[in-house]
Scaffold this active site. Sequence first.
Site, short mmCIF file in Angstrom:
data_model
loop_
_atom_site.label_atom_id
_atom_site.label_comp_id
_atom_site.label_asym_id
_atom_site.label_seq_id
_atom_site.Cartn_x
_atom_site.Cartn_y
_atom_site.Cartn_z
CG ASP A 145 -12.96 -26.01 64.07
OD1 ASP A 145 -13.48 -25.14 64.80
OD2 ASP A 145 -11.81 -26.45 64.28
C1 BGC Z 1 -10.95 -24.51 66.97
C2 BGC Z 1 -11.87 -25.42 67.75
C3 BGC Z 1 -12.75 -24.62 68.66
C4 BGC Z 1 -13.51 -23.61 67.85
C5 BGC Z 1 -14.48 -22.78 68.65
C6 BGC Z 1 -11.69 -23.36 66.34
O1 BGC Z 1 -10.82 -22.41 65.83
O2 BGC Z 1 -10.28 -25.26 66.00
O3 BGC Z 1 -11.11 -26.35 68.47
O4 BGC Z 1 -13.61 -25.47 69.37
O5 BGC Z 1 -12.58 -22.74 67.24
O6 BGC Z 1 -13.86 -21.90 69.48
#
Ligand code: BGC
Length: 739
Positions: free
Chosen positions: A288
């Site tokens: 993530d």
């Molecule tokens: C979130 C994810 C997301 C990623 C990209 C993160 O902060 O937890 O769910 O896909 O950002 O935007």
Amino acid sequence: MNKYMSIAALIFLLAASPVRGAEVPLYKDAAAAPAARAADLLGRMTVEEKFGQLQQLDGLWEGNYREEHLKLAREGKLGSTLNVRTAPFANTLQKEAVENSRLGIPVLFAFDVIHGYRTIFPVPLGESAQWDPLLAEAAASAAAEEAYSVGLKWTFAPMVDIARDPRWGRIVEGSGEDAYLGSRLAAARVRGFQGSDYGAPGKVMACAKHWVGYGAAEAGRDYNSTDISESALRNIYFPPFKAAVEAGVPTFMTAFNDLNGVPSTANKRNIAGVLRSEWGFKGFVVSDYTSVKELILHGLAADGEDAAVKALSAGVDMEMVSTLYRETGPAALAAGKISQADLDASVLRVLELKFRAGIFENPYIDPALEAKTLKTPEKLALALNAALKSMVLLKNEGALLPLDPKLKKVAVIGALADSRADMLGSWSADGKPADAVTLLEGIKEAVSPVTWVSYSSGAFAGATDKDLDKAVAAAAAADVIIAAVGETFDLSGEAASRVSLALPGRQLELLERLKKTGRPVVAVVFNGRPLELGWLNDNIPAILEAWQPGTQAGSAVAQTLFGKSNPGGKLPVTFPRSVGQVPIYYGHRNTGRPPDAKEKYTSKYIDSSFEPLYPFGYGLSYSSFAFSGLAVSPASIKPDGKVQVSFEVKNISRRSGDEVAQVYIKDEAGSETRPVRELKGFQRVTLAPGEARVLTFELGPAELGWHYAGGFAVEPGRFKIYAGSSSVGGLEASFEVKP
Ligand code: BGC
């Protein structure tokens, strides 16, 4: 040839390949197998290029790339981006990678297309209230088409985290509290995004996230630690991910949380172990956002290099946004801290998916496609249907709803009734508030030409006494008051946890005053999480749960209120009476002292009911339905056998409507205690007045079994079956599993 062959077999094949020695390298041969192409390409890459392919960087919010991306792409060091989109930006960056880099490896463009790209569908929790996997699949498919048209080939969806704590803002992004419903929807959404081949035009790769346990954040506080038993992991949190794998999801995203002391982004037992070895997952895993770097703050990694080593060695193939693989990887490899085999395996996985995604052959997006694809009439019609089907009628005393479109005066109260952005939800991609139909507009569309519709904004944050007075005065003269209450879009979603589940601002006070006018009040609730609606339930005759319904919000709600459409959604998550009951979910264990209002020493509260306000699976309709004739056969089976469960559902009203028939089991005794009920089948049916249908469900080992310490098994003993319209009550029968 085997889809995923061993490296040894590939080397042998390459040596014997007729393409060898020819001018076009094997990896450029579109007819060759993706695994063979990936292996050929890997053999030509420098260490820096390899780490570069494992790097994903963030673009700018409006879709542009950053200046440094061009250079990295030219150097072959940019595997993927997130947020870079639309033809002018994506094609320009892609050109650097494809035409100006040494090996011409294309960039993989990703974006969070969660519940629509431009045409916005209900937030996932609302979509789950449809209990209609085919409709969720259709929405994901429409979203994929739109996303593809702006150059994207990968979405960070579906989010399949089970969530049982509505304080956690991200409960809005998932399917709610239940592993079975969550699994059915996970698979449906994967199929919708990808079709049968994600490499085809109009399809995108899906990504199951967040692996794993993120929804169990302690105290509902986002990013917080989790401590989850093996039983809960196996039986509750893992199943939707497993369903996504079985539906062909090619990528996983790790979660931010630490799980039982090991951050998910370095959790070798879950990534290399459960996901790859046990489940045979062949795709790649992305971290993530900066979660590789966060291993340091977690207290797992001593420094950046250590973080990179631990994440890569655990099986995280691609690093999102932080740059530790690229920066520290080559030296860590040289020092033997990262193994060549681990690095190559990660690069191969990424490359192979790039070949499968078809981006070597089709790296660019046709700039003309977007205009033909976004917000087409078909997609808007689908979004309307999706929003209609997600409506859950919570209360309808005295059949106040549906309203007569010929009413003389309708007072619409509440700022949410005139808000566009709040209709779209917190992950609305490139959805434009301007596209969204407000409730006020929807009501004006739905009523007769002679109906007078007034509007007053009421009671959100910052509301003054005067605002409230104005709203109440407008309401007092009306035949009916439609009060839009709930949460703005930014009160749920990522980093939007709340300690209170109350209606924010002065909304409750406003409702109390509206009630005092003596005019009938209909409450429409817009929200991304279960809220405390106890006062409403006791005082307001009609309550419609609308979630955040997307682009067609206002039309869908108004068509439901005025009877053009009959609500038939059901709650995918329990609504507590108060936040103090949280976590509260239908699939709890019985305990040795189950709640008994008459017995003090039982599992309950002294200051509140132990029961939820609205249980999982609950929802009313303008029609009425009767369940009868539950039959289970045979009466006994072996552990590997199957039972047929059948019963009749009949529409006993004068209105056509939808009912969601639900089948639950209870394993009465076993070597581990199991929930008082487990959902194991459902079907949403539309029935004409007087129409009856016999529904049949087959339950076998997959539905009856449980992950015990010794493995997955159906244990001998008695099973109860419940069939009905929610997780409470219903018809009952039982059968026996004999050794
Ligand atoms: C979130 C994810 C997301 C990623 C990209 C993160 O902060 O937890 O769910 O896909 O950002 O935007």
